[in-house]
Design an enzyme around this catalytic site. Sequence first.
Site, PDB file in Angstrom:
ATOM      1  N   LYS A  44     -34.701 -22.595  -6.837  1.00  0.00           N
ATOM      2  CA  LYS A  44     -33.570 -23.067  -5.975  1.00  0.00           C
ATOM      3  C   LYS A  44     -33.954 -24.197  -5.196  1.00  0.00           C
ATOM      4  O   LYS A  44     -33.346 -25.244  -5.004  1.00  0.00           O
ATOM      5  CB  LYS A  44     -33.167 -21.969  -4.986  1.00  0.00           C
ATOM      6  CG  LYS A  44     -32.325 -20.847  -5.858  1.00  0.00           C
ATOM      7  CD  LYS A  44     -31.498 -20.029  -4.910  1.00  0.00           C
ATOM      8  CE  LYS A  44     -32.368 -19.395  -3.808  1.00  0.00           C
ATOM      9  NZ  LYS A  44     -33.314 -18.210  -4.330  1.00  0.00           N
ATOM     10  N   ARG A 123     -27.002 -14.706   1.860  1.00  0.00           N
ATOM     11  CA  ARG A 123     -27.724 -13.603   1.001  1.00  0.00           C
ATOM     12  C   ARG A 123     -27.319 -12.211   0.847  1.00  0.00           C
ATOM     13  O   ARG A 123     -27.941 -11.445   0.406  1.00  0.00           O
ATOM     14  CB  ARG A 123     -29.289 -13.724   1.479  1.00  0.00           C
ATOM     15  CG  ARG A 123     -30.344 -14.056   0.524  1.00  0.00           C
ATOM     16  CD  ARG A 123     -31.665 -14.235   1.135  1.00  0.00           C
ATOM     17  NE  ARG A 123     -32.791 -14.222   0.570  1.00  0.00           N
ATOM     18  CZ  ARG A 123     -33.644 -15.360   0.337  1.00  0.00           C
ATOM     19  NH1 ARG A 123     -33.267 -16.353   1.223  1.00  0.00           N
ATOM     20  NH2 ARG A 123     -34.628 -15.261  -0.158  1.00  0.00           N
ATOM     21  N   ARG A 195     -47.751 -19.083  -0.385  1.00  0.00           N
ATOM     22  CA  ARG A 195     -47.022 -18.221   0.938  1.00  0.00           C
ATOM     23  C   ARG A 195     -47.394 -17.127   1.075  1.00  0.00           C
ATOM     24  O   ARG A 195     -47.520 -16.328  -0.027  1.00  0.00           O
ATOM     25  CB  ARG A 195     -45.515 -18.660   0.405  1.00  0.00           C
ATOM     26  CG  ARG A 195     -44.766 -19.798   1.054  1.00  0.00           C
ATOM     27  CD  ARG A 195     -43.627 -20.071   0.299  1.00  0.00           C
ATOM     28  NE  ARG A 195     -42.503 -18.988   0.401  1.00  0.00           N
ATOM     29  CZ  ARG A 195     -41.272 -19.032   0.228  1.00  0.00           C
ATOM     30  NH1 ARG A 195     -40.766 -20.067  -0.539  1.00  0.00           N
ATOM     31  NH2 ARG A 195     -40.653 -18.156   0.040  1.00  0.00           N
TER      32      ARG A 195
HETATM   33  P1  AMP Z   1     -36.788 -18.153   1.104  1.00  0.00           P
HETATM   34  O1  AMP Z   1     -37.624 -19.185   1.330  1.00  0.00           O
HETATM   35  O2  AMP Z   1     -35.052 -18.529   1.035  1.00  0.00           O
HETATM   36  O3  AMP Z   1     -37.154 -17.204  -0.254  1.00  0.00           O
HETATM   37  O4  AMP Z   1     -36.857 -17.078   2.347  1.00  0.00           O
HETATM   38  C1  AMP Z   1     -38.009 -16.337   2.750  1.00  0.00           C
HETATM   39  C2  AMP Z   1     -37.649 -15.190   3.612  1.00  0.00           C
HETATM   40  O5  AMP Z   1     -36.980 -15.447   4.472  1.00  0.00           O
HETATM   41  C3  AMP Z   1     -36.814 -14.250   2.640  1.00  0.00           C
HETATM   42  O6  AMP Z   1     -37.759 -13.071   2.047  1.00  0.00           O
HETATM   43  C4  AMP Z   1     -36.054 -13.304   4.009  1.00  0.00           C
HETATM   44  O7  AMP Z   1     -37.300 -12.492   4.558  1.00  0.00           O
HETATM   45  C5  AMP Z   1     -35.885 -14.428   5.159  1.00  0.00           C
HETATM   46  N1  AMP Z   1     -34.674 -14.960   4.714  1.00  0.00           N
HETATM   47  C6  AMP Z   1     -34.409 -16.288   4.449  1.00  0.00           C
HETATM   48  N2  AMP Z   1     -33.032 -16.564   4.467  1.00  0.00           N
HETATM   49  C7  AMP Z   1     -32.424 -15.286   4.552  1.00  0.00           C
HETATM   50  C8  AMP Z   1     -31.178 -14.891   4.794  1.00  0.00           C
HETATM   51  N3  AMP Z   1     -30.059 -15.628   4.528  1.00  0.00           N
HETATM   52  N4  AMP Z   1     -31.024 -13.657   5.180  1.00  0.00           N
HETATM   53  C9  AMP Z   1     -31.927 -12.850   5.256  1.00  0.00           C
HETATM   54  N5  AMP Z   1     -33.082 -13.195   5.268  1.00  0.00           N
HETATM   55  C10 AMP Z   1     -33.541 -14.498   4.821  1.00  0.00           C
END
Ligand code: AMP
Length: 261
Positions: A44, A123, A195
């Site tokens: 994404k 999410r 990461r």
């Molecule tokens: P991402 O880079 O979008 O995969 O986000 C990394 C981490 O941030 C996720 O695994 C969650 O721990 C947290 N996170 C990001 N966006 C959200 C969201 N909308 N709701 C809850 N946790 C989030």
Amino acid sequence: MSDTQVKPDRMAWIKGPVANCSVFPDKPVRAWRLVLLGAPGVGKGAQAELLAERLGACHLSTGDVFRAAKAVPECQCSPSMAGALDYMRRGELVPDHAVLSIIKERIGCLRCRGGFLLDGFPRTVGQAEVLQMFLRAYDVLPDAVINYDLPTSEIITRISGRLTCADCKAVFHATSRSPKQAGVCDECGGKLFQREDDRPETVKVRLEAYRQQTMPLINYYKKLGLLVTVDAWGTPADVFAKTIETLRSSTLAGHQLSFDS
Ligand code: AMP
């Protein structure tokens, strides 16, 4: 992106109320408002970057907000942000109330006349309901919700080879999008790293959180008539081409998505 549009500046999103958007567009040619859905690692973020470049809308990632907060010394983090980062380290979703307060602080980005590309938010159905309420109130409802679809085995391969630039956040892959020089970002020369939440034990937790809490959004947006699905197999360029083709041919919420107006 058209010459008449300016390149979006994400600082107001990443830093929140302490930063202003320096390139708030006066007259966008056509504001695009898209929500990108899909499991972690589906690509994404890479698609959001390509779409931002092409459509001129701002790439708004909640994950990037949390990672930026993680980079500041612990003593400068608010207690609620420090708590949120603990969830992230474990691969769990940050609770809705914490995510929504971060969104409220950045509400101007959703109202931006340049449009938005939401990546990683919403999410949960709870987040989606609040988002829909905000967007309806500001008359900036999304044009479409793109669901990127990929088998779990391929997702795991992608995540385990993923490398991120510490400076500009560009994303590479050890095999499918390798940097010209090992460990160095092609874009800005920054250092590439894995990461913390891309480690195998955390990936398992993230995929389970996706399955239980985020997948129900597919039905939520289908019922609203906004969902389009894009097969996420292939290189970022392949998937981008499929995304544009899907948007071009979609008739959503009763109107044809146009690239010209
Ligand atoms: P991402 O880079 O979008 O995969 O986000 C990394 C981490 O941030 C996720 O695994 C969650 O721990 C947290 N996170 C990001 N966006 C959200 C969201 N909308 N709701 C809850 N946790 C989030």
